[in-house]
Structures are given as structure tokens and as C-alpha cells.
Design a protein around this motif. Structure first.
Motif, PDB file in Angstrom:
ATOM      1  N   PHE A 218       0.825  -1.205   0.000  1.00  0.00           N
ATOM      2  CA  PHE A 218       0.000   0.000   0.000  1.00  0.00           C
ATOM      3  C   PHE A 218       0.862   1.259   0.000  1.00  0.00           C
ATOM      4  O   PHE A 218       0.660   2.177  -0.809  1.00  0.00           O
ATOM      5  CB  PHE A 218      -0.912  -0.023   1.229  1.00  0.00           C
ATOM      6  N   ALA A 219       1.847   1.315   0.895  1.00  0.00           N
ATOM      7  CA  ALA A 219       2.707   2.488   0.995  1.00  0.00           C
ATOM      8  C   ALA A 219       3.513   2.710  -0.283  1.00  0.00           C
ATOM      9  O   ALA A 219       3.721   3.847  -0.712  1.00  0.00           O
ATOM     10  CB  ALA A 219       3.647   2.343   2.195  1.00  0.00           C
ATOM     11  N   SER A 220       3.955   1.615  -0.903  1.00  0.00           N
ATOM     12  CA  SER A 220       4.720   1.728  -2.146  1.00  0.00           C
ATOM     13  C   SER A 220       3.873   2.315  -3.267  1.00  0.00           C
ATOM     14  O   SER A 220       4.340   3.177  -4.031  1.00  0.00           O
ATOM     15  CB  SER A 220       5.247   0.345  -2.555  1.00  0.00           C
ATOM     16  N   GLU A 221       2.614   1.863  -3.352  1.00  0.00           N
ATOM     17  CA  GLU A 221       1.733   2.400  -4.400  1.00  0.00           C
ATOM     18  C   GLU A 221       1.436   3.874  -4.162  1.00  0.00           C
ATOM     19  O   GLU A 221       1.422   4.679  -5.107  1.00  0.00           O
ATOM     20  CB  GLU A 221       0.430   1.601  -4.466  1.00  0.00           C
ATOM     21  N   VAL A 222       1.172   4.232  -2.905  1.00  0.00           N
ATOM     22  CA  VAL A 222       0.920   5.641  -2.582  1.00  0.00           C
ATOM     23  C   VAL A 222       2.141   6.497  -2.936  1.00  0.00           C
ATOM     24  O   VAL A 222       2.027   7.556  -3.564  1.00  0.00           O
ATOM     25  CB  VAL A 222       0.576   5.802  -1.086  1.00  0.00           C
ATOM     26  N   THR A 223       3.319   6.025  -2.541  1.00  0.00           N
ATOM     27  CA  THR A 223       4.553   6.776  -2.811  1.00  0.00           C
ATOM     28  C   THR A 223       4.788   6.941  -4.304  1.00  0.00           C
ATOM     29  O   THR A 223       5.091   8.041  -4.780  1.00  0.00           O
ATOM     30  CB  THR A 223       5.758   6.061  -2.168  1.00  0.00           C
ATOM     31  N   ASN A 224       4.655   5.856  -5.055  1.00  0.00           N
ATOM     32  CA  ASN A 224       4.859   5.922  -6.503  1.00  0.00           C
ATOM     33  C   ASN A 224       3.853   6.853  -7.162  1.00  0.00           C
ATOM     34  O   ASN A 224       4.192   7.615  -8.079  1.00  0.00           O
ATOM     35  CB  ASN A 224       4.766   4.526  -7.127  1.00  0.00           C
ATOM     36  N   TRP A 225       2.618   6.780  -6.685  1.00  0.00           N
ATOM     37  CA  TRP A 225       1.565   7.621  -7.258  1.00  0.00           C
ATOM     38  C   TRP A 225       1.882   9.098  -7.037  1.00  0.00           C
ATOM     39  O   TRP A 225       1.775   9.911  -7.963  1.00  0.00           O
ATOM     40  CB  TRP A 225       0.225   7.257  -6.621  1.00  0.00           C
ATOM     41  N   LEU A 226       2.275   9.434  -5.821  1.00  0.00           N
ATOM     42  CA  LEU A 226       2.562  10.838  -5.505  1.00  0.00           C
ATOM     43  C   LEU A 226       3.827  11.332  -6.196  1.00  0.00           C
ATOM     44  O   LEU A 226       3.874  12.446  -6.724  1.00  0.00           O
ATOM     45  CB  LEU A 226       2.680  11.015  -3.993  1.00  0.00           C
ATOM     46  N   ASP A 227       4.860  10.507  -6.183  1.00  0.00           N
ATOM     47  CA  ASP A 227       6.138  10.924  -6.770  1.00  0.00           C
ATOM     48  C   ASP A 227       6.037  11.150  -8.275  1.00  0.00           C
ATOM     49  O   ASP A 227       6.650  12.066  -8.819  1.00  0.00           O
ATOM     50  CB  ASP A 227       7.218   9.877  -6.491  1.00  0.00           C
ATOM     51  N   LYS A 228       5.268  10.300  -8.950  1.00  0.00           N
ATOM     52  CA  LYS A 228       5.219  10.361 -10.417  1.00  0.00           C
ATOM     53  C   LYS A 228       4.244  11.411 -10.944  1.00  0.00           C
ATOM     54  O   LYS A 228       4.315  11.794 -12.104  1.00  0.00           O
ATOM     55  CB  LYS A 228       4.824   9.002 -10.984  1.00  0.00           C
ATOM     56  N   ARG A 229       3.336  11.863 -10.100  1.00  0.00           N
ATOM     57  CA  ARG A 229       2.273  12.716 -10.614  1.00  0.00           C
ATOM     58  C   ARG A 229       2.305  14.134 -10.051  1.00  0.00           C
ATOM     59  O   ARG A 229       2.599  15.082 -10.758  1.00  0.00           O
ATOM     60  CB  ARG A 229       0.912  12.058 -10.378  1.00  0.00           C
ATOM     61  N   ILE A 230       2.001  14.254  -8.783  1.00  0.00           N
ATOM     62  CA  ILE A 230       1.763  15.608  -8.289  1.00  0.00           C
ATOM     63  C   ILE A 230       2.417  15.845  -6.934  1.00  0.00           C
ATOM     64  O   ILE A 230       1.861  16.520  -6.077  1.00  0.00           O
ATOM     65  CB  ILE A 230       0.249  15.881  -8.185  1.00  0.00           C
ATOM     66  N   SER A 231       3.587  15.309  -6.721  1.00  0.00           N
ATOM     67  CA  SER A 231       4.228  15.456  -5.416  1.00  0.00           C
ATOM     68  C   SER A 231       4.482  16.910  -5.049  1.00  0.00           C
ATOM     69  O   SER A 231       4.629  17.253  -3.886  1.00  0.00           O
ATOM     70  CB  SER A 231       5.548  14.681  -5.392  1.00  0.00           C
ATOM     71  N   SER A 232       4.563  17.780  -6.059  1.00  0.00           N
ATOM     72  CA  SER A 232       4.883  19.181  -5.782  1.00  0.00           C
ATOM     73  C   SER A 232       3.667  20.043  -5.499  1.00  0.00           C
ATOM     74  O   SER A 232       3.812  21.197  -5.100  1.00  0.00           O
ATOM     75  CB  SER A 232       5.646  19.774  -6.977  1.00  0.00           C
TER      76      SER A 232
END
Length: 206
Positions: free
Chosen positions: A87-101
Motif C-alpha cells: 500500500f505504501a509503495s503504491e501511494v509513494t509511486n503515485w505521488l512521486d510520479k504525478r503531483i508530489s509538488s
């Protein structure tokens, strides 16, 4: 805190409005940006099970970006710690690749086992903790499943342990370790450093 199962959209709307609009919840300050809500389904479920929440939330809260967690599907037989990492890996990947900023808030909603999966995974999301806003669960076994008055549920738990070999159910029944103090649920409940729930960092509706 109402523990009844949500059976229609009006009840879902009532509870989601409590989570995101209730003035009695402790205030939290965020900058402008996107509020993301991650949804996690329950035992042997599918991300599609959470569509009733996703569609209703999209209707009443247009500024929310609602995301279904998909990678735990067909994996709920694994240990809660493993599921938490997935779960944490998917959340992290989702945020990092899309809209982390441009994230301003991150919230979580779990149904049944999904609530425990989120709790197990929050400690692996430390770099996003400043964005944590709310944590909402429905029917989640936060205290495990050792005690119940239903013969049917007891038989079902035995089936999942003895025949399907579900480690997640073993952990919920406190059967994963011989010593209670070493059980995963007990360890997670005392993880003050990695647990934003115990540290009063999120709005809660359990």
C-alpha cells in the motif's frame, strides 16, 4: 461513532461530510493545492468495491482527487506488514510520479481489512506526514478478531487459516506468534514513532 454498515449513498454522504466538513474536528493548516484521498478495499475484495465511496465523494467534494489503491487486490492473504508495504509503495509511486509538488492534503479511507492495511502502511509514508489530514475506516478490526459471538464468523476464520492459509487472518486472531507481546498488531499499536494516529497527527473517524 456509528459502527453500522453503510448501505446506501445517503449514509455514505453523511459520514464523509463528517470527515471533511465537521467543524468539531481539530483544525489543521495546509497550503493551497490538491487534497488526495486514497481508498483501500477489504478482505478478498477489489478496488471496484470502493466505487460507491469514490463516486459519492466526487459528487459532494469536487476539490477531492480520489484514488483507488489497486496493488493489494488478490494479496489480502499476505501478512499485514507486507500489505502495508505494498500500500505504501503504491501511494509513494503515485505521488512521486504525478503531483508530489502540488499536494496540500492526503487522507485515507479503508473498508474492513483495508483500514488495518492503511494503519500498517502509514509508518512507511514518513516523508508525506506533513500532508496527512484524515483517516476514516468502516468495519475495520482495529482490535483484532479474537472475541466474537458468531459461530459463523468463527468457522469462517478457521477456514481462512486452516485451508486458505491467510496470514492476515492469523494476525487478526493473534495467532501469528506464540507470545502475545510479539504479535504484529500489538507491535503496531505501540509504534509511537511511526504511527501518526497515536501521535494525534490526523483527524480520525473509526
Amino acid at each position: 461513532q456509528d459502527r453500522n454498515f453503510l448501505s446506501d449513498l445517503s449514509e455514505v454522504q453523511c459520514f464523509t461530510e463528517q470527515l471533511f466538513l465537521n467543524p468539531d474536528l481539530p483544525p489543521r493548516k495546509f497550503g493551497s493545492g490538491i487534497h488526495i484521498l486514497f481508498l483501500v478495499h477489504g478482505l478478498d475484495g477489489s478496488f471496484e468495491d470502493m466505487n460507491i465511496f469514490r463516486l459519492n465523494l466526487a459528487f459532494i467534494r469536487h476539490e477531492l482527487l480520489v484514488v483507488n489503491i489497486m496493488n493489494v487486490e488478490e494479496k489480502t492473504n499476505l501478512s499485514l506488514e507486507t500489505l502495508g508495504r505494498v500500500f505504501a509503495s503504491e501511494v509513494t509511486n503515485w505521488l512521486d510520479k504525478r503531483i508530489s509538488s502540488c499536494v496540500s492534503k492526503i487522507s485515507f479511507l479503508g473498508f474492513s481489512l483495508g483500514g488495518r492495511i492503511i494503519r500498517a502502511g502509514l509508518r512507511f509514508l514518513s516523508k508525506f506526514r506533513r500532508y496527512f489530514c484524515s483517516f476514516l475506516t468502516f468495519g475495520s478490526p482495529h482490535l483484532g478478531m479474537c472475541y466474537n459471538n458468531s459461530v459463523l464468523i468463527s468457522l469462517g476464520m478457521r477456514f481462512f487459516i486452516n485451508f486458505k492459509k491467510y496470514e492476515s487472518i492469523r494476525q487478526l486472531l493473534f495467532k501469528d506468534k506464540d507470545e502475545l507481546q510479539k504479535n504484529l498488531l500489538n507491535i503496531l499499536s505501540k509504534d509511537q514513532v511511526g504511527n501518526p494516529i497515536l501521535n494525534n497527527e490526523v483527524n480520525l473517524l473509526l
